[in-house]
Design an enzyme around this catalytic site. Structure first.
Site, PDB file in Angstrom:
ATOM      1  N   GLY A  10       0.830  -1.210   0.000  1.00  0.00           N
ATOM      2  CA  GLY A  10       0.000   0.000   0.000  1.00  0.00           C
ATOM      3  C   GLY A  10       0.864   1.259   0.000  1.00  0.00           C
ATOM      4  O   GLY A  10       2.085   1.196  -0.142  1.00  0.00           O
ATOM      5  N   TYR A  11       0.202   2.381   0.190  1.00  0.00           N
ATOM      6  CA  TYR A  11       0.881   3.670   0.030  1.00  0.00           C
ATOM      7  C   TYR A  11       2.006   3.863   1.066  1.00  0.00           C
ATOM      8  O   TYR A  11       3.188   3.913   0.705  1.00  0.00           O
ATOM      9  CB  TYR A  11      -0.181   4.780   0.120  1.00  0.00           C
ATOM     10  N   ASN A  35      -6.165  -2.750  -2.158  1.00  0.00           N
ATOM     11  CA  ASN A  35      -5.978  -1.327  -2.428  1.00  0.00           C
ATOM     12  C   ASN A  35      -4.534  -1.064  -2.858  1.00  0.00           C
ATOM     13  O   ASN A  35      -3.908  -0.099  -2.451  1.00  0.00           O
ATOM     14  CB  ASN A  35      -6.337  -0.506  -1.177  1.00  0.00           C
ATOM     15  N   SER A 124      -3.923   7.329  13.551  1.00  0.00           N
ATOM     16  CA  SER A 124      -4.201   8.545  12.785  1.00  0.00           C
ATOM     17  C   SER A 124      -4.515   9.691  13.730  1.00  0.00           C
ATOM     18  O   SER A 124      -5.052   9.488  14.830  1.00  0.00           O
ATOM     19  CB  SER A 124      -5.418   8.264  11.899  1.00  0.00           C
ATOM     20  N   TYR A 149     -14.250   4.567  10.245  1.00  0.00           N
ATOM     21  CA  TYR A 149     -12.808   4.391  10.011  1.00  0.00           C
ATOM     22  C   TYR A 149     -12.015   4.893  11.214  1.00  0.00           C
ATOM     23  O   TYR A 149     -11.157   4.198  11.752  1.00  0.00           O
ATOM     24  CB  TYR A 149     -12.389   5.149   8.732  1.00  0.00           C
ATOM     25  N   LYS A 153      -9.510   3.035  14.290  1.00  0.00           N
ATOM     26  CA  LYS A 153      -8.152   3.418  14.719  1.00  0.00           C
ATOM     27  C   LYS A 153      -8.119   3.576  16.242  1.00  0.00           C
ATOM     28  O   LYS A 153      -7.188   3.112  16.907  1.00  0.00           O
ATOM     29  CB  LYS A 153      -7.719   4.720  14.028  1.00  0.00           C
ATOM     30  N   TYR A 176      -0.469   9.320  12.448  1.00  0.00           N
ATOM     31  CA  TYR A 176      -0.077  10.091  11.270  1.00  0.00           C
ATOM     32  C   TYR A 176      -0.976  11.301  11.108  1.00  0.00           C
ATOM     33  O   TYR A 176      -2.192  11.200  11.270  1.00  0.00           O
ATOM     34  CB  TYR A 176      -0.241   9.272   9.986  1.00  0.00           C
ATOM     35  N   ASN A 178      -1.368  14.191   7.797  1.00  0.00           N
ATOM     36  CA  ASN A 178      -1.817  13.902   6.420  1.00  0.00           C
ATOM     37  C   ASN A 178      -0.642  13.534   5.508  1.00  0.00           C
ATOM     38  O   ASN A 178       0.094  14.411   5.073  1.00  0.00           O
ATOM     39  CB  ASN A 178      -2.546  15.121   5.854  1.00  0.00           C
ATOM     40  N   ASN A 197     -10.651  10.845  -2.643  1.00  0.00           N
ATOM     41  CA  ASN A 197     -11.293  11.613  -1.573  1.00  0.00           C
ATOM     42  C   ASN A 197     -10.324  12.631  -0.997  1.00  0.00           C
ATOM     43  O   ASN A 197     -10.710  13.688  -0.537  1.00  0.00           O
ATOM     44  CB  ASN A 197     -11.702  10.679  -0.417  1.00  0.00           C
ATOM     45  N   ASN A 198      -9.054  12.276  -0.981  1.00  0.00           N
ATOM     46  CA  ASN A 198      -8.062  13.116  -0.314  1.00  0.00           C
ATOM     47  C   ASN A 198      -7.613  14.252  -1.224  1.00  0.00           C
ATOM     48  O   ASN A 198      -7.667  14.155  -2.447  1.00  0.00           O
ATOM     49  CB  ASN A 198      -6.858  12.275   0.129  1.00  0.00           C
TER      50      ASN A 198
HETATM   51  N1  UFG Z   1     -10.370  18.845   0.515  1.00  0.00           N
HETATM   52  C1  UFG Z   1     -10.927  19.646  -0.462  1.00  0.00           C
HETATM   53  N2  UFG Z   1     -11.244  19.082  -1.648  1.00  0.00           N
HETATM   54  C2  UFG Z   1     -11.038  17.758  -1.911  1.00  0.00           C
HETATM   55  C3  UFG Z   1     -10.466  16.941  -0.906  1.00  0.00           C
HETATM   56  C4  UFG Z   1     -10.153  17.526   0.293  1.00  0.00           C
HETATM   57  O1  UFG Z   1     -11.141  20.841  -0.264  1.00  0.00           O
HETATM   58  O2  UFG Z   1     -11.369  17.299  -3.018  1.00  0.00           O
HETATM   59  C5  UFG Z   1     -10.011  19.441   1.799  1.00  0.00           C
HETATM   60  C6  UFG Z   1     -10.762  18.847   2.962  1.00  0.00           C
HETATM   61  O3  UFG Z   1     -11.995  19.478   3.113  1.00  0.00           O
HETATM   62  C7  UFG Z   1      -9.774  19.064   4.111  1.00  0.00           C
HETATM   63  C8  UFG Z   1      -8.400  18.984   3.432  1.00  0.00           C
HETATM   64  O4  UFG Z   1      -8.643  19.187   2.053  1.00  0.00           O
HETATM   65  O5  UFG Z   1      -9.938  20.337   4.621  1.00  0.00           O
HETATM   66  C9  UFG Z   1      -7.737  17.633   3.620  1.00  0.00           C
HETATM   67  O6  UFG Z   1      -8.637  16.616   3.247  1.00  0.00           O
HETATM   68  P1  UFG Z   1      -8.185  15.094   3.089  1.00  0.00           P
HETATM   69  O7  UFG Z   1      -9.409  14.330   2.678  1.00  0.00           O
HETATM   70  O8  UFG Z   1      -7.006  14.991   2.199  1.00  0.00           O
HETATM   71  O9  UFG Z   1      -7.699  14.709   4.523  1.00  0.00           O
HETATM   72  P2  UFG Z   1      -8.492  14.730   5.916  1.00  0.00           P
HETATM   73  O10 UFG Z   1      -7.724  15.650   6.799  1.00  0.00           O
HETATM   74  O11 UFG Z   1      -9.928  14.973   5.759  1.00  0.00           O
HETATM   75  O12 UFG Z   1      -8.356  13.207   6.302  1.00  0.00           O
HETATM   76  C10 UFG Z   1      -7.131  12.745   6.744  1.00  0.00           C
HETATM   77  C11 UFG Z   1      -6.929  11.269   6.411  1.00  0.00           C
HETATM   78  C12 UFG Z   1      -7.863  10.401   7.159  1.00  0.00           C
HETATM   79  C13 UFG Z   1      -7.880  10.761   8.629  1.00  0.00           C
HETATM   80  C14 UFG Z   1      -8.112  12.229   8.807  1.00  0.00           C
HETATM   81  C15 UFG Z   1      -7.993  12.657  10.236  1.00  0.00           C
HETATM   82  O13 UFG Z   1      -7.113  11.053   5.030  1.00  0.00           O
HETATM   83  O14 UFG Z   1      -7.407   9.077   7.043  1.00  0.00           O
HETATM   84  O15 UFG Z   1      -7.117  12.954   8.104  1.00  0.00           O
HETATM   85  O16 UFG Z   1      -8.449  13.952  10.427  1.00  0.00           O
HETATM   86  F1  UFG Z   1      -8.870  10.107   9.267  1.00  0.00           F
END
Ligand code: UFG
Length: 338
Positions: A10-11, A35, A124, A149, A153, A176, A178, A197-198
């Site tokens: 994985g990553y 994945n 996380s 999820y 954790k 971790y 981000n 999603n990220n």
């Molecule tokens: N964001 C956008 N557009 C996108 C995707 C993300 O604006 O298309 C924003 C989000 O709203 C957030 C920031 O970018 O403000 C970071 O979003 P991510 O989805 O990349 O990361 P998160 O901080 O939401 O999630 C990460 C990890 C999860 C963990 C979480 C803990 O991916 O595994 O941090 O807070 F659970």
């Protein structure tokens, strides 16, 4: 010395396998490829000149797992294997609890049965939820995460604390922030399943025109530019922290150890700052639109990672632009594979 790395294709897992091999550990990978992809194994070999042992199976299959322990003298485990999509976990909570927790327990049962120790768990910063104060250190009170999820954790951490206490074991929980970026060789990186999603994978796919526009989820947060703030940590720096944490566990003379470390840079960046840094680093444009906030998102999270520096001698070294440059190189590599 042989280390079992679950989710090693994985990553974060694949980058950590590279660092382990570079530090002369032997590595046994178990990964069900749910994945990740098989070519990552070949690329790990290309990067390191070494060949980890690889078993493609689901860790819920106890009998196969037991055979791995029969076949190798395992000195410790780094457990990456888990489902990790926050949104999906809300739709399929049982799959998340089953996959992330049953597999963890199966490995721990083998550890107990065979009297093994030294276990590192991928946790996380989600376990802190929206903390009342920033930066977040390891004593910051935990909050119940919103997503299933995140709950896996937090529960995983509890299971490991009980495991260490009841059976006198050494465990490390790594929280971790981000993770972003790719290996400097451009042969390893994140492989998002479907629509990312990220943030960084979405930015990258938008820059390469796979996606039309990035949606920025909210610009009305109480931050300087209105967009949410996170601590983006370069994946190779993160991988190196695992080797340091493992070394510390192996060197520990106490029978029972429960170590917890935040792994982040200590610096928060807003969504807009990430987009701008990506454009600057790679001389490409990232079209975006401002949208409503995403449900469940917090305003700000960044780490105080001083404990990792003090006790592991580890510190994030790579700046945001550089991490984002490697991401772009990886994206270009992926396009040559299509
Ligand atoms: N964001 C956008 N557009 C996108 C995707 C993300 O604006 O298309 C924003 C989000 O709203 C957030 C920031 O970018 O403000 C970071 O979003 P991510 O989805 O990349 O990361 P998160 O901080 O939401 O999630 C990460 C990890 C999860 C963990 C979480 C803990 O991916 O595994 O941090 O807070 F659970």
């Amino acid at each position: 010395m042989t280390i079992l790395v679950t989710g090693g294709l994985g990553y974060i897992g694949s980058h950590t396998v590279v660092e382990l091999l570079n530090n002369n550990f032997d590595v046994v990978i178990v990964d069900d490829l749910s994945n990740s992809e098989k070519f990552i194994l070949k690329n790990i070999e290309e990067v390191t000149g070494k060949k980890p042992v690889f078993y493609p199976f689901d860790l819920k299959r106890k009998e196969l797992l037991s055979q791995v322990f029969d076949a190798h003298e395992i000195a410790g485990c780094i457990n990456f294997a888990a489902y990790k999509a926050v949104g999906e976990s809300q739709e399929k909570p049982l799959d998340y609890y089953e996959n992330n927790l049953f597999t963890l327990i199966n490995i721990l049962q083998e550890f107990k049965r065979r009297n093994l120790s030294n276990f590192i768990f991928s946790s996380s910063c989600t376990v802190y939820g929206q903390a009342d104060e920033q930066p977040i250190d390891e004593n910051t009170p935990l909050k119940t995460p919103e997503s299933s999820y995140g709950k896996t954790k937090q529960m995983g951490e509890e299971i490991l604390k009980d495991f260490a206490t009841a059976y006198q074991k050494k465990v490390t929980l790594l929280r971790y922030f981000n993770p972003i970026g790719s290996h400097p060789s451009a042969l390893l990186g994140e492989l998002p399943l479907g629509i990312p999603n990220n943030l960084v994978p979405y930015v990258t796919q938008t820059a390469s025109k796979i996606r039309e526009k990035l949606s920025i989820w909210g610009n009305d947060y109480p931050t300087a530019d209105g967009t949410a703030i996170r601590d983006y940590i370069y994946v190779v720096d993160l991988a190196k922290a695992h080797v340091k944490a493992l070394q510390k566990l192996l060197d520990e003379t106490s029978e029972t150890v429960i170590d917890i470390y935040n792994l982040g840079t200590g610096k928060g960046s807003s969504v807009l700052e990430v987009v701008e840094a990506f454009e600057r680093a790679n001389h490409v444009e990232v079209p975006y639109q401002i949208c409503e906030r995403r449900a469940g998102d917090i305003t700000v999270a960044f780490a105080n990672a001083d404990k990792a520096e003090r006790e592991l001698g580890w510190k994030a070294e790579t700046i945001l632009e550089e991490a984002l440059r490697t991401t772009w190189e990886w994206q270009k590599y992926l396009q040559t594979r299509i």
